[in-house]
Design a protein around this motif. Structure first.
Motif, PDB file in Angstrom:
ATOM      1  N   ALA A  16      10.947  -5.189  -5.810  1.00 32.26           N
ATOM      2  CA  ALA A  16      10.228  -4.228  -4.977  1.00 32.26           C
ATOM      3  C   ALA A  16      10.323  -4.557  -3.490  1.00 32.26           C
ATOM      4  O   ALA A  16      10.182  -3.681  -2.654  1.00 32.26           O
ATOM      5  N   TYR A  61       8.612  -7.221  -9.615  1.00 27.72           N
ATOM      6  CA  TYR A  61       7.712  -6.866 -10.715  1.00 27.72           C
ATOM      7  C   TYR A  61       8.551  -6.998 -11.976  1.00 27.72           C
ATOM      8  O   TYR A  61       9.433  -6.172 -12.195  1.00 27.72           O
ATOM      9  N   ILE A  70      -1.418  -9.037 -10.371  1.00 28.13           N
ATOM     10  CA  ILE A  70      -0.570  -8.225 -11.248  1.00 28.13           C
ATOM     11  C   ILE A  70       0.268  -9.152 -12.114  1.00 28.13           C
ATOM     12  O   ILE A  70       0.797 -10.159 -11.638  1.00 28.13           O
ATOM     13  N   PHE A 126      12.115  -5.799 -11.808  1.00 37.54           N
ATOM     14  CA  PHE A 126      12.333  -4.819 -10.748  1.00 37.54           C
ATOM     15  C   PHE A 126      12.034  -5.424  -9.375  1.00 37.54           C
ATOM     16  O   PHE A 126      10.953  -5.962  -9.143  1.00 37.54           O
ATOM     17  N   ARG A 161       0.025  -5.953   0.236  1.00 37.43           N
ATOM     18  CA  ARG A 161      -0.745  -6.809  -0.684  1.00 37.43           C
ATOM     19  C   ARG A 161      -0.286  -8.272  -0.656  1.00 37.43           C
ATOM     20  O   ARG A 161      -0.922  -9.127  -1.236  1.00 37.43           O
ATOM     21  N   PRO A 198       9.438   6.290   2.631  1.00 36.25           N
ATOM     22  CA  PRO A 198       9.154   7.198   1.520  1.00 36.25           C
ATOM     23  C   PRO A 198       8.330   6.501   0.427  1.00 36.25           C
ATOM     24  O   PRO A 198       8.292   5.284   0.343  1.00 36.25           O
ATOM     25  N   SER A 199       7.708   7.313  -0.381  1.00 34.79           N
ATOM     26  CA  SER A 199       6.888   6.822  -1.487  1.00 34.79           C
ATOM     27  C   SER A 199       7.685   5.881  -2.382  1.00 34.79           C
ATOM     28  O   SER A 199       8.830   6.149  -2.697  1.00 34.79           O
ATOM     29  N   GLY A 200       7.066   4.782  -2.764  1.00 40.08           N
ATOM     30  CA  GLY A 200       7.710   3.865  -3.691  1.00 40.08           C
ATOM     31  C   GLY A 200       8.660   2.888  -3.034  1.00 40.08           C
ATOM     32  O   GLY A 200       9.358   2.149  -3.709  1.00 40.08           O
ATOM     33  N   CYS A 201       8.692   2.849  -1.682  1.00 44.28           N
ATOM     34  CA  CYS A 201       9.645   1.966  -1.023  1.00 44.28           C
ATOM     35  C   CYS A 201       9.093   0.559  -0.866  1.00 44.28           C
ATOM     36  O   CYS A 201       9.783  -0.338  -0.400  1.00 44.28           O
ATOM     37  N   GLY A 202       7.826   0.339  -1.223  1.00 43.77           N
ATOM     38  CA  GLY A 202       7.303  -1.025  -1.212  1.00 43.77           C
ATOM     39  C   GLY A 202       6.275  -1.310  -0.130  1.00 43.77           C
ATOM     40  O   GLY A 202       5.916  -2.468   0.085  1.00 43.77           O
ATOM     41  N   LYS A 203       5.770  -0.283   0.535  1.00 43.04           N
ATOM     42  CA  LYS A 203       4.818  -0.511   1.625  1.00 43.04           C
ATOM     43  C   LYS A 203       3.536  -1.166   1.121  1.00 43.04           C
ATOM     44  O   LYS A 203       3.075  -2.164   1.679  1.00 43.04           O
ATOM     45  N   SER A 204       2.976  -0.599   0.032  1.00 50.95           N
ATOM     46  CA  SER A 204       1.724  -1.168  -0.486  1.00 50.95           C
ATOM     47  C   SER A 204       1.962  -2.572  -1.001  1.00 50.95           C
ATOM     48  O   SER A 204       1.141  -3.469  -0.797  1.00 50.95           O
ATOM     49  N   THR A 205       3.071  -2.764  -1.668  1.00 59.56           N
ATOM     50  CA  THR A 205       3.410  -4.095  -2.169  1.00 59.56           C
ATOM     51  C   THR A 205       3.471  -5.077  -1.016  1.00 59.56           C
ATOM     52  O   THR A 205       2.933  -6.187  -1.090  1.00 59.56           O
TER      53      THR A 205
HETATM   54  N1  LIG Z   1       2.007  -3.205 -10.626  1.00 58.21           N
HETATM   55  C1  LIG Z   1       3.297  -2.819 -10.603  1.00 58.21           C
HETATM   56  N2  LIG Z   1       4.081  -3.102 -11.657  1.00 58.21           N
HETATM   57  C2  LIG Z   1       5.380  -2.706 -11.653  1.00 58.21           C
HETATM   58  N3  LIG Z   1       5.953  -2.022 -10.664  1.00 58.21           N
HETATM   59  C3  LIG Z   1       5.210  -1.707  -9.590  1.00 58.21           C
HETATM   60  C4  LIG Z   1       3.831  -2.084  -9.522  1.00 58.21           C
HETATM   61  N4  LIG Z   1       3.334  -1.619  -8.347  1.00 58.21           N
HETATM   62  C5  LIG Z   1       4.362  -0.996  -7.718  1.00 58.21           C
HETATM   63  N5  LIG Z   1       5.482  -1.048  -8.459  1.00 58.21           N
HETATM   64  C6  LIG Z   1       6.771  -0.491  -8.091  1.00 58.21           C
HETATM   65  O1  LIG Z   1       7.183  -1.076  -6.903  1.00 58.21           O
HETATM   66  C7  LIG Z   1       7.722  -0.111  -6.025  1.00 58.21           C
HETATM   67  C8  LIG Z   1       6.985  -0.131  -4.727  1.00 58.21           C
HETATM   68  O2  LIG Z   1       5.668   0.338  -4.927  1.00 58.21           O
HETATM   69  P1  LIG Z   1       4.613   0.475  -3.754  1.00 58.21           P
HETATM   70  O3  LIG Z   1       4.555  -0.802  -3.034  1.00 58.21           O
HETATM   71  O4  LIG Z   1       3.344   0.968  -4.331  1.00 58.21           O
HETATM   72  O5  LIG Z   1       5.286   1.602  -2.864  1.00 58.21           O
HETATM   73  P2  LIG Z   1       4.658   2.505  -1.712  1.00 58.21           P
HETATM   74  O6  LIG Z   1       3.312   1.972  -1.379  1.00 58.21           O
HETATM   75  O7  LIG Z   1       5.637   2.375  -0.596  1.00 58.21           O
HETATM   76  O8  LIG Z   1       4.606   3.892  -2.205  1.00 58.21           O
HETATM   77  C9  LIG Z   1       7.643   1.217  -6.732  1.00 58.21           C
HETATM   78  O9  LIG Z   1       8.906   1.517  -7.258  1.00 58.21           O
HETATM   79  C10 LIG Z   1       6.656   0.992  -7.814  1.00 58.21           C
HETATM   80  O10 LIG Z   1       6.999   1.741  -8.946  1.00 58.21           O
END
Ligand SMILES: Nc1ncnc2c1ncn2[C@@H]1O[C@H](COP(=O)(O)OP(=O)(O)O)[C@@H](O)[C@H]1O
Ligand SMILES: [Mg+2]
Lengths: 293, 396, 252
Positions: C19, C14, C57, C17, C48, C38-45
């Motif tokens: 991810a 991103y 994005i 950064f 997707r 843990p939260s923010g480790c990139g699972k949702s990313t």
């Molecule tokens: N649209 C975005 N723009 C910038 N950074 C992002 C965006 N979405 C997620 N991030 C960052 O990427 C990292 C992984 O996010 P995410 O995949 O949502 O984690 P999780 O689902 O594991 O909690 C986080 O540090 C988050 O802040």
């Protein structure tokens, strides 16, 4: 097992392209209208505006000369209304954001402020005439006009104050309480200074609004023509927006007065541009300051 | 000591908090005091009365009938439910020529007996005379005028407050004029406003948005008198030329100017309600293979419908209260609107145009305050609807 | 086992950064894979990636290889993205029905993809609702607004909505985290039924849930895939000490 029509994705794509462009074109149409208005008034008004135009009295039945008394009158009305509205508005904003903990009290104030801001300016004119001009017997005067305009600009000042205070992080307040400071002291010495630049944007925007309002001063302050500047608060005054209205609709010779009207309109537009620019700058400054924490 | 000062200051702060509430109450008080006293007044010119012969069965006439009598549109008492006699009007000057000065006396001390003589001798007579000239009404037949009531005020088709000897106070043409101009304005503004909102919320990238938003704000900062002026020198002549009208001042000109003025409200409020839709709703649609446009039309707009509705209502409310711009471009004919190409007059424009000439405290003056009450109620209702919509949205 | 999804050395940024860091994985067909961390480790990313939702994005950079059915989904033409998105369904954390009737919610994916045959749509809606174990509860009120359903029902509606376009893969991003225990149990049961026909990826914060519903588990930390294995191995015998401490920390 379903099969999707093969051309569907292509159709979607083209529909999207067509409608996105429609939206783009219509949006830029809006901006084009703005630019047309600004360009039209600026280009026509620019030929008229000069030092003399700004500093001379109107002449020849307001078909020539300048708009000095109208500028001064508007200035008086701005100053008068802001002296009244700014302190009250800021205090009210402080009350809503810092003191009113009670949900109902806060809600009532917000509803009423909201209502006040929705009231058409001509109704303020009626009210100002009934209360200030007649009931309190001020007559049509700078003071009556200023009071009317003050009421009209209160909601804007209250709302910007409230929002600027809301943007101030609570840690500032807690830190101050932690040092044993009282609530009022905290507001005065910690919260207000941080929020101040943004509160000032409320003041500036109100000045913009007040300088352009016509309907509220029609019957409370504005004079068709005055051969000399107002001498006291109980005198009537000329004002820019009313002057523009008069010379463009009911002057002695509309065609001859047209250039005067363009010049006056440009002065009004410049005030608006100035006000918006200034408010934008202050807002940016505030945003940075709050972020710094 | 410091504690007392602090308490004092806090009391002032609290008082300021309730100041707007006080003002709203005062506005209601002053507006409705005049407005309500307007209802129940007799529309006949202040200080005047009408008399006829004792044998005449007509007891009451309406304001419109009085006007028609004096305009000689009504000529026979039978049209008012009386005899077949023709109506013979007399005013003070006529009395002066009929009766000698000694009969009338210096200050009309004998006015009453003269009126009696006249009405007794001429059966179809109708006399308009200042009340001051009538010492006693003994033996006189006074023709009453209908008191103005709410229905008449709201549904009367004629607004002619300076008509002699009785003003006509039907606000329907003004109300319809206001409604026509405002609704039309919103209809014109809506496609542009929606496109603007959609474009800003969903299509434009951040950079363009950052440029466009302040410009749209600028549009809302321009004073209405400047819009009026622009309308007057640009839009009005343009309408006149393209439609080939005798005058360009028309409902259409008002609608166009109001549409421009309503755009910022519609765009910002709608854009806000589209923007605040949770992003996973958007994603859910895209994830099903919908295009961005399909997502906007089929999901986001229905989702934001209540917010967009609020924007429209707010826009109409504002437009209905707008004064100067409308006053300058609509031509101000106080008649039931015939169409967009004709002049109309709105409620705020009427107040602005007439209050200066209406004698303080008179019927006309009060009537304008009654119009102000209508405006106030319109904004009050608008606010209420918008407020309850936005609260519902917050709950969702 | 046939791998349905393969990633090789995937990095995702991103802006500046990072991810996802060098993620390589092979996800077997017709199974449930849980993604934990843990939260923010990139699972949702990570999730997707597979329906190219990250494309939406701003300023996202992706490198490495991502294959579904042995086809690189980042090398397809842009006109094929819609097709990919139909093949890969997605269910979100909070139930997010559209402001439409129950019926139209499920029919949505069909309609936007050009299907107009109302009989076909009605059949497909019924089948999807049955597959999502919601049919019995809503068959009499298909015309009612979807917002009238309870949270758990709404989430199953969202699953039905995803099933209607007949995907092979379903991505679920913490699908039960906003639901009460009873609704959660229903969703878990449903996931168990669905894996006969679908490849399911589910992000969860709940270790018990991962252990209950999944066949495979991947553990993410700071954008790295630390460990990927059969679920029973991950929970009984993690190879990586970070996995172990995360799991034990969570269990007690
Ligand atoms: N649209 C975005 N723009 C910038 N950074 C992002 C965006 N979405 C997620 N991030 C960052 O990427 C990292 C992984 O996010 P995410 O995949 O949502 O984690 P999780 O689902 O594991 O909690 C986080 O540090 C988050 O802040
Ligand atoms: Mg997540």
């Amino acid at each position: 097992m379903i099969t999707f029509p093969e051309n569907a994705d292509l159709k979607k794509k083209w529909t999207q392209i067509v409608f996105f462009w429609t939206a783009r074109i219509l949006s830029f149409g809006v901006i084009l209208v703005l630019i047309t208005i600004l360009y039209f008034i600026t280009s026509k008004g620019f030929e008229v505006i000069s030092w003399d135009f700004l500093t001379e009295n109107p002449k020849d039945g307001m078909n020539a000369g300048g708009i000095f008394p109208a500028i001064i009158g508007t200035l008086y009305l701005i100053i008068g209304s802001m002296i009244i509205a700014f302190p009250i508005g800021v205090l009210a904003g402080i009350y809503v954001n810092e003191y009113a903990r009670n949900g109902i009290a806060k809600r009532i104030i917000q509803i009423m402020t909201n209502n006040l801001s929705g009231i058409p300016s001509i109704v303020f004119g009626l009210f100002g005439m009934a209360l200030f001009v007649n009931y309190l017997n001020f007559g049509a005067s700078i003071i009556a006009g200023s009071l009317t305009l003050a009421l009209l600009s209160l909601p804007l000042i209250i709302r910007t104050t409230e929002e600027s205070l809301k943007a101030v992080d609570n840690t500032f307040r807690h830190a101050s309480y932690g040092l044993g400071a009282s609530k009022l002291y905290t507001i005065r010495k910690v919260v207000l200074p941080i929020a101040f630049p943004n509160i000032i944007t409320g003041l500036i925007l109100s000045i913009g609004r007040v300088s352009g309002e016509t309907a509220p001063i029609l019957f409370t302050a504005a004079a068709y023509f005055l051969p000399r500047l107002p001498q006291s608060l109980t005198d009537q005054c000329m004002a820019l927006p009313y002057h523009l209205y008069v010379i463009s609709t009911s002057g002695t010779d509309l065609d001859k007065a047209r250039p005067m009207a363009y010049g006056t309109a440009l002065v009004l537009v410049m005030i608006v541009l100035l006000v918006n620019g200034l408010a934008g700058l202050l807002r940016n400054y505030f945003a940075r300051k709050v972020k710094m924490k | 000591m410091a504690g007392i000062v602090e308490k004092g200051i806090e009391a002032i702060i609290k008082a300021s908090g309730y100041f707007t509430s006080l003002i709203v109450l005062l506005i209601v008080l002053f507006l409705f005091r005049e407005g309500i006293s307007f209802l129940g007044s007799e529309p006949i010119e202040e200080g005047y009365a009408l008399y006829t012969s004792k044998s005449n069965p007509v007891q009451k006439v309406t304001a419109t009938q009085i006007k028609d009598i004096f305009d000689q549109k009504i000529l026979l008492w039978s049209e008012l439910g009386g005899s077949t006699d023709s109506i013979r009007r007399y005013e003070l000057d006529d009395l002066k020529s009929i009766f000698s000065e000694s009969e009338l006396e210096k200050n009309f001390e004998n006015g009453a007996s003269c009126v009696r003589k006249l009405t007794d001798s001429i059966p179809g007579s109708l006399i308009l005379i200042p009340k001051a000239a009538i010492a006693s009404e003994d033996g006189l037949h006074k023709v009453h005028t209908d008191k103005i009531d709410l229905t008449e005020f709201l549904s009367g088709k004629e607004w002619f407050p300076t008509a002699k000897p009785a003003g006509l106070f039907g606000s329907l043409p003004l109300f319809l004029g206001t409604l026509l101009v405002s609704l039309m304005a919103i209809l014109i503004a809506l496609p542009f406003g929606m496109a603007g909102a959609i474009y800003l919320a969903e299509i434009a990238d951040q950079k363009i948005r950052n440029i466009l938003k302040p410009l749209i704000e600028l549009l809302s900062g321009i004073p209405s008198v400047v819009y009026g002026f622009f309308g007057l020198v640009v839009i009005v002549p343009w309408i006149q030329k393209t439609l080939g009208l005798p005058v360009g001042e028309s409902a259409l000109a008002g609608s166009i100017v109001l549409a421009i003025m309503a755009l910022p409200t519609i765009i910002t409020v709608s854009e806000d309600s589209i923007r605040t839709i949770p992003s996973d709703v958007r994603q859910a649609s895209l994830a099903l293979g919908a295009s961005q446009w399909q997502t906007i039309v089929r999901v986001l707009i229905p989702y934001a419908a209540s917010g967009i509705g609020a924007a429209v209502i707010l826009g109409i409310g504002r437009a209905m209260g707008e004064t100067m711009a409308v006053l300058m471009v609509t031509g101000n004919a106080a008649v039931i609107p015939h169409g967009l190409a004709h002049p109309v007059r709105t409620i705020p424009a009427t107040i602005a145009a007439e209050l200066g000439e209406a004698p303080y405290g008179g019927l006309h003056f009060k009537a304008l305050f009654a119009l102000g009450c209508i405006l106030f109620l319109i904004t009050f209702i608008t606010n209420y609807i918008v407020d309850s919509i936005s609260r519902k949205r917050k709950l969702k | 086992m046939v791998p349905k999804i393969i990633t090789r050395n995937v990095d995702l940024y991103y802006s500046s950064f990072q991810a996802l860091k060098n993620v390589s994985i092979e996800i077997p067909e017709k199974s449930v894979t849980a993604l934990i961390g843990p939260s923010g480790c990139g699972k949702s990313t990570f999730l997707r990636l597979f329906n190219r939702m990250n494309d939406l994005i701003d300023k996202v950079k992706i490198s490495g290889e991502i294959l579904i059915d042995d086809r690189s989904i980042y090398k397809i033409r842009s006109s094929e993205i819609d097709n990919l998105r139909r093949k890969v369904g997605m269910v979100f954390q909070k139930p997010n029905p559209f402001p439409k009737s129950i019926f139209e919610n499920v029919a949505y994916g069909l309609r936007v993809n050009g299907i107009n045959d109302s009989q076909l749509i009605a059949n497909q809606v019924e089948r999807s609702l049955k597959n999502a174990a919601l049919w019995e509860e809503v068959k009499d009120k298909l015309k009612k607004s979807a917002f009238e359903l309870s949270g758990g029902q709404q989430q199953r509606l969202c699953i039905a909505r995803a099933l209607a376009v007949e995907p092979d893969i379903i991505l679920m991003d913490e699908p039960a985290s906003a639901l009460d225990p009873i609704s959660t149990a229903k969703i878990e049961e449903l996931i168990f039924d669905l894996k006969k026909d679908y490849t399911i990826l589910i992000v969860t914060h709940n270790m018990q849930q991962a252990a209950r519903v999944s066949d495979y588990t991947g553990f993410f930390l700071n954008g790295e895939l630390i460990e990927f294995n059969e679920t029973k191995m991950i929970f009984t015998n993690p190879k990586n000490s970070k996995t172990e401490s995360y799991i034990t920390g969570r269990f007690g």
